[in-house]
Every structure is written in C-alpha cells, then in structure tokens.
Design an enzyme around this catalytic site. Structure first.
Site, PDB file in Angstrom:
ATOM      1  N   ASP A 223       0.834  -1.211   0.000  1.00 58.25           N
ATOM      2  CA  ASP A 223       0.000   0.000   0.000  1.00 58.25           C
ATOM      3  C   ASP A 223       0.873   1.268   0.000  1.00 58.25           C
ATOM      4  O   ASP A 223       1.703   1.457   0.872  1.00 58.25           O
ATOM      5  CB  ASP A 223      -0.858  -0.045   1.270  1.00 58.25           C
ATOM      6  CG  ASP A 223      -1.675   1.205   1.517  1.00 58.25           C
ATOM      7  OD1 ASP A 223      -1.889   1.994   0.569  1.00 58.25           O
ATOM      8  OD2 ASP A 223      -2.120   1.386   2.678  1.00 58.25           O
ATOM      9  N   HIS A 396      -3.148   4.721   6.783  1.00 64.83           N
ATOM     10  CA  HIS A 396      -2.179   4.111   5.878  1.00 64.83           C
ATOM     11  C   HIS A 396      -0.755   4.256   6.422  1.00 64.83           C
ATOM     12  O   HIS A 396      -0.386   5.314   6.938  1.00 64.83           O
ATOM     13  CB  HIS A 396      -2.265   4.771   4.502  1.00 64.83           C
ATOM     14  CG  HIS A 396      -3.589   4.580   3.848  1.00 64.83           C
ATOM     15  ND1 HIS A 396      -3.892   3.472   3.095  1.00 64.83           N
ATOM     16  CD2 HIS A 396      -4.712   5.345   3.868  1.00 64.83           C
ATOM     17  CE1 HIS A 396      -5.134   3.568   2.649  1.00 64.83           C
ATOM     18  NE2 HIS A 396      -5.658   4.701   3.105  1.00 64.83           N
TER      19      HIS A 396
HETATM   20 ZN   LIG Z   1      -7.884   1.704  -0.177  1.00 63.13          ZN
HETATM   21 ZN   LIG Z   2      -8.941   1.133   2.985  1.00 67.46          ZN
END
Ligand SMILES: [Zn+2]
Ligand SMILES: [Zn+2]
Length: 585
Positions: A223, A396
């Site tokens: 990610d 994130h």
């Molecule tokens: Zn996402």
């Molecule tokens: Zn997400």
C-alpha cells in the site's frame, strides 16, 4: 560429464552445455504469472487486480473512485473490465481485502458481468456484510454467495493458494493476502498501518508477518497511500485523545463528518459521546447502513439508548447532542452539505456548534472541501479539520512502517500499489534505498501487463484497456468521452440553439430565426449580439441554399455552427455549444 554454465553472464534463460557437446541449447522459456491492475495505480481508489496463470484468473478487490472535479454529473468511476470479456469461465474467484468502497464499491456495477455459478467469492464477515447490503440496494443483481474468511483462513483457487491475515487499518476486519502461486509467493498488504493501540482490534501481529517473510516472498505488493509522509501513522488511540479534546471543550452540538466506511472513527465518536453524555444521531444512508451492519456483527459497541433520530434532537440540549454524518469530502449529495446549505429537514447549523471534518482530503477534492469549510464558518461555527489536529490518521502506513514491511518480507521483487503516481514513486524509492535494484522494484500503471517469474519481473509493451468507465445514475459506461466533453463544454460556456425556418419553394429564410440559450449570455442584455446573430444566420442560409437545386442540410448546419461560433468568439471570447436546427416548410 556435462556442466551447466550461463551463456551470457546475467541472462538467465539461455544455457550452454559445456564439455562433450558444443551445441548451444536454449532452455524452455519459463512461464510467467501475469499481473494486471485495472485500477488503483496512479490514482486513489478503483482498486482491482488480476492474477493470471495459464489463462486462469484470480481477482482481488473491485473498487470505485470518486469523479474528478471536471466531470459534471458523474457519480463514480469503476474499473474497465473489457479484458475479462469472454474469459468469464476462466475466472476462478474474487477475494476482497476490506470493506472500503475503493475496494468493494464497483461490485454492484461489475459483478454481474463476470459472475458465473462456479465463481468463488471470499471476504471477511464485515466486508461481506457491507457488500451484501449494498448489493440488495441495487436492482437485478445476482445473489452472491460469499464465503467468510478471517485471520488464518486458507483457500485454494486453482493454481493459487491464498492465506488471509489480519492487517490494521481504519476499518475492522481488514485482511492482507499471502498467495502461493506456481512461480513463488506473493504478499499483498491490503491497505494497512502498524498500530500498537487500535480500536476494537488487536495490535499488529509482527510474529505472523515475520513468519511470512521466512517463507520467501518473491513479490511484495504494498500500500503506497502514505508513502509521501515521512513518519509513522498515528495510532487510533492517539486520534481518540485528540478527538476527546474537542468533546471536552465543546458546549454546543458536535457535528462529526467522516466516511461511512471509517468504522473505527465512528466507534471513537460514539464512545466519546457516551462518555460525555451525548446522544448520537447518525445521518446519511450509507452511514446508517454501515453502522447497522457493524453493530449486528459486533464491530461497533453502542450502549442502549445512545442512538436517537434526527427529529428527536430538539428534545435534547445542544451540549448533549452529537450528529454523525457523511460529507467530509464536500460531496454535493452528502448530509453535511445539506446541513450547511440549510436543506436538511431537522438540522441547521448555529453559533456554538462544532463541526469535525475527520477524513483526509482525497486528491482532487481540495477545492470543494475548502468551499465547504468556508460555508460552515459563515454560520459562526467552529471547524476542526484533520490538518489542525490529528483527528484523522489516514489509516495508511507511512515511510517508517513501509520500510519495516519491506524489511520483514525481504522480497525479491517489489511493486507499489494503491496511490497516485507520486506516492508509487516515493514508495519505490524507499524499496531501492533498501537495496532492491532498479530492475526489481518497478512502477507499473493501470492496464499494463506485468510478467513475473522467479528470475524476472517485466512489463509488456501491450496494455489492456483500463480507461475510466463512468457511472451516471443507472448508466454504466454509457457516458463516454464524447458525452463528457459535451457536458464540460456546456458547463464552461453554455449552449446556443438557433432555429431557422426555411421556405421550401424559395430556399430563403422565413421570418426571423428563433434563439434559445442557456449559460452563455443573458439574452435580455445582449439584444445587439442577438440581432447581429440573426442577421448572420439569414445571410449564411440564403447564401448556401439560394442557388436552387437539392440543398445539403448538414452543410448548412455546419456553416451556421462554424460561422456563428467564430462570430461569438470574436465578440465574447466564449465558445458555447451551438446547435443549429433547420426546419423546411
Ligand atoms: Zn484503499
Ligand atoms: Zn482502505
């Protein structure tokens, strides 16, 4: 005895037999695993990935994204799945990582196109609940049989063996994927962050991650959303502390806007409301349904009596009320916008209220969010935005965590996923700093075919279609570039319709052309311009039709469009859409 020796240094495939035989033999080329991302690269949202081994396809996630600011009338953008046309039977299954709409949002638009009775679908209980509930809101959807998976579940889909593992994020039940393939192991992180103190969840299980690292990772797909931030993401506990400051010092109502799918944030606001004796009113369809599903499945803890309806709010003093709603991105149709623009039936902003915008701004939405903030402030209301206080952790991983992930997995190849190009580039840079060569850490784009084998990762020249498929109301993909360009033109300079009646016998204009215009000039104040326009139209028509014989009407219309277009441009520097209508009587 023959010895094997590499023929040309690093070229791994051509092998020469040395000794008894001087012949040069080329070993059979190693088959590749094909990886295709139909969305999510170079953009935030629309995540959808295909893994293809000898024609057999495994799909991971089917998300959508919000439209850009210059796409009037478009609701969502979904991945282009034309590559999968005629391959339906070869699609083994779909695995979902988590319940955010950038990972599941396209299901009601795309699933029926790929669905067949043998299709296996896997998701965690919460993700499953959200997908099924939405599916029920759309007409004519196939009934989906989604099998539940959780931390530690293993499923076999043809040549792929997928092991699901828990990853912390800002929604519960988020699963990363450890995928064994015929050429080696792939680790897909899902959206993630390392969180030592999460909400309603266990902290990151580093032991588990390390055990995957020991099983040899050929490719790490990680990610990238937070790759440009150079610290560690905030723990959900820290966010709760910051939010609590607002609760401590607010004497009026608190109106908290966030994404309907940020279940953790919703939990924190409910918990704090309970702590400070506030009733909570949940507003917005998607927010209400997500709260309901999460409550039923046990992912939200809400005390009895906490939730109240909007029309009951008047029964409570301002200091005892929290409104939880959608619209932190300035979405036109969301609840916060309705409240700010006095369109909500029960809730009006007033002095003393505090508005919390708890979600980071998705790239492209900056202007709308700014306008929303200004609008709210005009009501004499306090606004708390994530930039002022860390009330939104983003969910994130940032650079420290991304480095840690690479260190744990020690992959041979690296591919950044989920994010704008600059985020992918920053993430690749990290991987290269950590010793991956330029050849082994690539940046790919949507639609590119990535070939992977134990020796090499490479990108094919040829691409599969990955352009935007736009959703407008019930139409999926019917609004294409042409319609969109028309809308952009109409939005920019308006339109101008000229209706001309022509006498069949003489070929001359009868009377004066009618004019209908929207968004171009204010007709009442442009009499001179209209007079000149009419005169020009008559001239053009009489010149092109007056010579007798058959009249080429499309030529006449083109002439009107071009000549009047030029005329308007010299007079106004605007380019409205001109629609000539010619009627013969
Ligand atoms: Zn996402
Ligand atoms: Zn997400």
């Amino acid at each position: 005895m023959a010895e094997l020796e590499y023929a040309y240094g690093s070229e791994p495939y051509a092998v020469r037999l040395v000794g008894s035989s001087p012949t040069v033999r080329t070993m059979k080329k190693q088959p590749n695993l094909r990886i295709i991302l139909l969305g999510g690269l170079g953009e935030v949202g629309r995540n959808m990935m295909l893994l293809e081994w000898q024609g057999k396809i495994l799909i991971c996630d089917m998300g959508f994204r919000m439209p850009e600011e210059d796409m009037p009338g478009i609701d969502y953008i979904v991945p282009n799945i034309s590559y999968l046309k005629d391959k339906k039977k070869n699609i083994l299954g779909v695995v979902f990582t988590h319940g955010h709409y950038d990972h599941i949002g396209a299901v009601p638009y795309l699933m029926e196109k790929i669905w067949h009775p043998g299709l296996e679908i896997y998701a965690s209980p919460l993700t499953r609940g959200i997908i099924l509930k939405r599916q029920g809101d759309f007409p004519n959807q196939p009934k989906l049989d989604i099998a539940e998976v959780r931390d530690g579940s293993k499923v076999k889909l043809g040549p792929f063996r997928v092991e699901f593992f828990r990853q912390n994020h800002n929604i519960p039940d988020n699963l990363g994927l450890f995928i064994e393939t015929p050429i080696g192991n792939i680790l897909h992180t899902s959206d993630f962050k390392f969180d030592p103190a999460p909400v309603n969840d266990l902290p990151t299980n580093f032991q588990k991650l390390k055990s995957f690292g020991r099983r040899k990772i050929l490719l790490l797909m990680s990610d990238s959303t937070g790759a440009e931030e150079n610290n560690h993401s905030l723990s959900e506990k820290t966010i709760e502390k910051n939010l609590e400051e607002i609760f401590k010092y607010s004497s009026g109502r608190i109106i908290a806007a966030t994404f309907a799918s940020l279940i953790n944030r919703i939990q924190q606001i409910i918990t704090l409301s309970e702590k400070y004796g506030r009733k909570v009113c949940v507003e917005g369809y998607s927010m209400k349904t997500n709260v309901e599903i999460s409550k039923i499945l046990g992912y939200l803890k809400i005390k009895k009596g906490t939730l109240v309806k909007a029309k009951e709010l008047a029964n409570y003093p301002d200091g005892k009320v929290t409104v939880l709603c959608t619209g932190a991105q300035g979405e036109g149709s969301a609840i916060l916008m309705k409240i700010a623009s006095r369109e909500h039936p029960f809730i009006r902003l007033r002095k003393g209220d505090s508005v919390i915008l708890s979600s980071s701004v998705i790239p492209g939405n900056e202007r709308t969010v700014q306008m929303l903030k200004d609008d709210i402030l005009r009501h004499g209301v306090k606004v708390f935005h994530y930039k002022m206080m860390d009330i939104h952790a983003g969910g994130h991983a940032q650079q420290d965590e991304l480095r840690e992930m690479i260190k744990i997995m020690r992959p041979k190849f690296f591919l950044p996923i989920h994010g704008q190009y600059s985020m992918l580039a920053a993430h690749t840079e990290l991987a290269r700093e950590m010793g991956l060569s330029e050849r082994n850490a690539l940046i790919a784009e949507n639609g590119q075919i990535i070939n992977l084998n134990p020796k090499k990762i490479s990108i094919e020249k040829q691409k599969v279609p990955s352009n935007y498929v736009m959703v407008d109301g019930l139409g999926i993909g019917d609004v294409g570039d042409v319609v969109l360009r028309d809308r952009q033109m109409l939005a920019k300079d308006g339109m101008f319709v000229i209706v001309t009646v022509i006498d069949k016998t003489t070929g001359k204009v009868k009377g004066s052309p009618d004019i209908i215009s929207r968004g171009f000039v204010y007709l009442r104040e442009s009499k001179e311009l209209l007079r000149e326009t009419r005169k020009k139209v008559i001239e053009i028509v009489n010149r092109t039709t007056g010579s007798g014989g058959a009249v080429n009407w499309s030529y006449v219309k083109d002439e009107i469009r071009n000549k009047i277009g030029q005329f308007f441009y010299t007079k106004t520097q605007r380019r409205p859409m001109i629609l000539p209508v010619v009627i013969e009587v």
